[in-house]
Scaffold this active site. Structure first.
Site, PDB file in Angstrom:
ATOM      1  N   ASP A 193       0.868  -1.175   0.000  1.00  0.00           N
ATOM      2  CA  ASP A 193       0.000   0.000   0.000  1.00  0.00           C
ATOM      3  C   ASP A 193       0.912   1.234   0.000  1.00  0.00           C
ATOM      4  O   ASP A 193       1.636   1.480   0.969  1.00  0.00           O
ATOM      5  CB  ASP A 193      -0.887  -0.030   1.250  1.00  0.00           C
ATOM      6  CG  ASP A 193      -1.803   1.179   1.329  1.00  0.00           C
ATOM      7  OD1 ASP A 193      -1.540   2.195   0.662  1.00  0.00           O
ATOM      8  OD2 ASP A 193      -2.802   1.110   2.082  1.00  0.00           O
ATOM      9  N   ASN A 201       3.354   5.844  -9.958  1.00  0.00           N
ATOM     10  CA  ASN A 201       2.127   5.894 -10.767  1.00  0.00           C
ATOM     11  C   ASN A 201       0.851   5.736  -9.947  1.00  0.00           C
ATOM     12  O   ASN A 201      -0.194   6.257 -10.329  1.00  0.00           O
ATOM     13  CB  ASN A 201       2.204   4.780 -11.824  1.00  0.00           C
ATOM     14  CG  ASN A 201       0.856   4.498 -12.449  1.00  0.00           C
ATOM     15  OD1 ASN A 201       0.406   5.234 -13.325  1.00  0.00           O
ATOM     16  ND2 ASN A 201       0.181   3.448 -11.999  1.00  0.00           N
ATOM     17  N   TYR A 220      -8.254  15.616  -5.856  1.00  0.00           N
ATOM     18  CA  TYR A 220      -7.416  15.044  -6.923  1.00  0.00           C
ATOM     19  C   TYR A 220      -6.559  16.145  -7.565  1.00  0.00           C
ATOM     20  O   TYR A 220      -5.340  15.978  -7.716  1.00  0.00           O
ATOM     21  CB  TYR A 220      -8.318  14.388  -7.970  1.00  0.00           C
ATOM     22  CG  TYR A 220      -7.570  13.685  -9.076  1.00  0.00           C
ATOM     23  CD1 TYR A 220      -7.071  12.397  -8.899  1.00  0.00           C
ATOM     24  CD2 TYR A 220      -7.364  14.300 -10.310  1.00  0.00           C
ATOM     25  CE1 TYR A 220      -6.395  11.736  -9.923  1.00  0.00           C
ATOM     26  CE2 TYR A 220      -6.687  13.652 -11.335  1.00  0.00           C
ATOM     27  CZ  TYR A 220      -6.202  12.370 -11.133  1.00  0.00           C
ATOM     28  OH  TYR A 220      -5.530  11.725 -12.142  1.00  0.00           O
ATOM     29  N   LYS A 235      -2.396  16.485  -7.625  1.00  0.00           N
ATOM     30  CA  LYS A 235      -1.569  16.510  -8.842  1.00  0.00           C
ATOM     31  C   LYS A 235      -0.828  17.849  -8.967  1.00  0.00           C
ATOM     32  O   LYS A 235       0.317  17.877  -9.439  1.00  0.00           O
ATOM     33  CB  LYS A 235      -2.434  16.237 -10.081  1.00  0.00           C
ATOM     34  CG  LYS A 235      -3.078  14.848 -10.090  1.00  0.00           C
ATOM     35  CD  LYS A 235      -2.060  13.704 -10.067  1.00  0.00           C
ATOM     36  CE  LYS A 235      -2.722  12.344 -10.213  1.00  0.00           C
ATOM     37  NZ  LYS A 235      -1.778  11.223 -10.192  1.00  0.00           N
TER      38      LYS A 235
HETATM   39  P1  NAD Z   1      -6.189   2.691 -12.515  1.00  0.00           P
HETATM   40  O1  NAD Z   1      -7.261   2.819 -11.530  1.00  0.00           O
HETATM   41  O2  NAD Z   1      -6.256   1.603 -13.532  1.00  0.00           O
HETATM   42  O3  NAD Z   1      -4.767   2.601 -11.828  1.00  0.00           O
HETATM   43  C1  NAD Z   1      -4.460   3.141 -10.580  1.00  0.00           C
HETATM   44  C2  NAD Z   1      -3.598   2.144  -9.871  1.00  0.00           C
HETATM   45  O4  NAD Z   1      -3.155   2.681  -8.624  1.00  0.00           O
HETATM   46  C3  NAD Z   1      -4.379   0.853  -9.580  1.00  0.00           C
HETATM   47  O5  NAD Z   1      -3.606  -0.251  -9.976  1.00  0.00           O
HETATM   48  C4  NAD Z   1      -4.555   0.902  -8.070  1.00  0.00           C
HETATM   49  O6  NAD Z   1      -4.598  -0.370  -7.466  1.00  0.00           O
HETATM   50  C5  NAD Z   1      -3.290   1.653  -7.671  1.00  0.00           C
HETATM   51  N1  NAD Z   1      -3.412   2.191  -6.317  1.00  0.00           N
HETATM   52  C6  NAD Z   1      -4.361   2.977  -5.796  1.00  0.00           C
HETATM   53  N2  NAD Z   1      -4.132   3.172  -4.483  1.00  0.00           N
HETATM   54  C7  NAD Z   1      -3.005   2.477  -4.175  1.00  0.00           C
HETATM   55  C8  NAD Z   1      -2.262   2.272  -2.982  1.00  0.00           C
HETATM   56  N3  NAD Z   1      -2.652   2.810  -1.817  1.00  0.00           N
HETATM   57  N4  NAD Z   1      -1.155   1.505  -3.048  1.00  0.00           N
HETATM   58  C9  NAD Z   1      -0.762   0.934  -4.217  1.00  0.00           C
HETATM   59  N5  NAD Z   1      -1.424   1.096  -5.352  1.00  0.00           N
HETATM   60  C10 NAD Z   1      -2.538   1.853  -5.336  1.00  0.00           C
HETATM   61  O7  NAD Z   1      -6.134   4.106 -13.251  1.00  0.00           O
HETATM   62  P2  NAD Z   1      -5.006   4.748 -14.167  1.00  0.00           P
HETATM   63  O8  NAD Z   1      -5.718   5.676 -15.058  1.00  0.00           O
HETATM   64  O9  NAD Z   1      -4.118   3.720 -14.756  1.00  0.00           O
HETATM   65  O10 NAD Z   1      -4.192   5.634 -13.100  1.00  0.00           O
HETATM   66  C11 NAD Z   1      -2.789   5.572 -12.956  1.00  0.00           C
HETATM   67  C12 NAD Z   1      -2.254   6.952 -12.647  1.00  0.00           C
HETATM   68  O11 NAD Z   1      -2.466   7.800 -13.772  1.00  0.00           O
HETATM   69  C13 NAD Z   1      -2.930   7.644 -11.469  1.00  0.00           C
HETATM   70  O12 NAD Z   1      -1.966   8.329 -10.701  1.00  0.00           O
HETATM   71  C14 NAD Z   1      -3.858   8.627 -12.141  1.00  0.00           C
HETATM   72  O13 NAD Z   1      -4.132   9.740 -11.335  1.00  0.00           O
HETATM   73  C15 NAD Z   1      -3.047   9.006 -13.362  1.00  0.00           C
HETATM   74  N6  NAD Z   1      -3.809   9.588 -14.452  1.00  0.00           N
HETATM   75  C16 NAD Z   1      -4.700   8.842 -15.184  1.00  0.00           C
HETATM   76  C17 NAD Z   1      -5.384   9.445 -16.221  1.00  0.00           C
HETATM   77  C18 NAD Z   1      -6.342   8.692 -17.106  1.00  0.00           C
HETATM   78  O14 NAD Z   1      -7.000   9.332 -17.919  1.00  0.00           O
HETATM   79  N7  NAD Z   1      -6.441   7.401 -17.002  1.00  0.00           N
HETATM   80  C19 NAD Z   1      -5.199  10.799 -16.508  1.00  0.00           C
HETATM   81  C20 NAD Z   1      -4.299  11.514 -15.742  1.00  0.00           C
HETATM   82  C21 NAD Z   1      -3.611  10.910 -14.720  1.00  0.00           C
END
Ligand code: NAD
Length: 269
Positions: free
Chosen positions: A69, A96, A167, A171
């Site tokens: 975590d 990430n 959020y 960021k």
């Molecule tokens: P996602 O939900 O598929 O991935 C997020 C991951 O973070 C998941 O695997 C989740 O289990 C993990 N996570 C959350 N809390 C956690 C913790 N306490 N310990 C360990 N792991 C944890 O979504 P995503 O879109 O792949 O997001 C990945 C990153 O990209 C995030 O930081 C998100 O803010 C950023 N992001 C995504 C987008 C988008 O459009 N998808 C846009 C901008 C930024």
């Protein structure tokens, strides 16, 4: 890809947090395709982590899963220790892991605030600290940099986001964390950068791209006319971690199909 990818990360190890899905999974796969051995961190989705590893191994790469975590300092220390024990080094960190807990301004609870800041910002900070300690311990090795850190930010590190203040604050904070750390660590040849994705189709925003009407609305703020795919980000991540980007530090690479280009000004005046 028709020809084998250049293995410009051979003999390097990467930790990718939140690598059981979405962008973390894509980054882990892309880093491994370029030769890095990868620690696939997951919080609870062991099946997702296994999928990531299966795909990496099918392409001839190396990876192992580790449950941690990212909001917990002890878990982070354990993740780094296991990675060093398994592969000997940590050369690349992709911070990430992230999540959203949305709500109208006065409906957000302190818990919603703390959870989002605790993972997206504090968790990234603690992982970055641990990475820098490890880079220093192992010294210069198979890259021009002592170590490379990539933080997964968002276009919402500059675009305000109503209904998502926790959020956006996380960021925005991550962006200044990245830049300040980059400034402080550059003399040691530690590169710290960020990626700011726009909308990439993953679990985090499925409620939007999975709904026809909402997706149509979303396209209005995407001049490039499509939602992003996870590999749009994965490939960029591998490149940023490589010596091809050796002179890049303190930079945010925006990957957003033009979302930050004030699309509402198209045809307006
Ligand atoms: P996602 O939900 O598929 O991935 C997020 C991951 O973070 C998941 O695997 C989740 O289990 C993990 N996570 C959350 N809390 C956690 C913790 N306490 N310990 C360990 N792991 C944890 O979504 P995503 O879109 O792949 O997001 C990945 C990153 O990209 C995030 O930081 C998100 O803010 C950023 N992001 C995504 C987008 C988008 O459009 N998808 C846009 C901008 C930024």
């Amino acid at each position: 890809m028709s020809q084998a990818p250049e293995r410009f990360l051979a003999d390097q190890t990467a930790i990718v947090t939140g690598a059981s899905s979405g962008l973390g999974q894509a980054c882990a796969i892309a880093l491994a395709a370029r030769g890095a051995a990868v620690a696939v961190n997951y919080r609870s989705d062991a099946d997702g982590a296994a999928d990531t590893i299966r795909e990496i191994e099918a392409a001839g790469g190396k990876a192992f899963p580790f449950k941690a975590d990212i909001s917990q300092e002890e878990d982070i220390k354990a993740l780094f220790a296991a990675t060093v024990e398994t592969y000997g080094t940590v050369d690349i960190l992709v911070a990430n892991a992230g999540l959203q807990m949305d709500g109208a301004f006065t409906d957000l609870t302190k818990k919603d605030w703390d959870t989002v800041i605790g993972v997206n910002l504090t968790g990234a900070f603690l992982c970055m600290q641990e990475a820098v300690r490890q880079f220093r311990k192992q010294g210069m090795r198979s890259s021009r940099a002592l170590g490379k850190i990539i933080a997964m930010s968002s276009v919402h590190d500059v675009i305000p986001w109503a209904g998502h203040v926790n959020y956006a604050a996380s960021k925005g904070g991550l962006s200044m964390l990245m830049k300040s750390a980059a400034q402080e660590l550059a003399a040691e040849k530690i590169r710290v950068n960020a990626i700011a994705p726009g909308a990439i189709a993953t679990a985090i925003n499925k409620s939007v791209w999975g709904d026809e009407e909402k997706y149509k609305e979303l396209l209005k703020i995407m001049p490039y006319g499509r939602i992003g795919e996870t590999r749009d980000v994965g490939e960029a991540c591998a490149w940023m971690a490589s010596d091809y980007a050796d002179y890049m530090t303190g930079h945010t690479l925006v990957i957003d199909g033009g979302m930050e280009l004030y699309p509402e000004f198209i045809g307006n005046g």
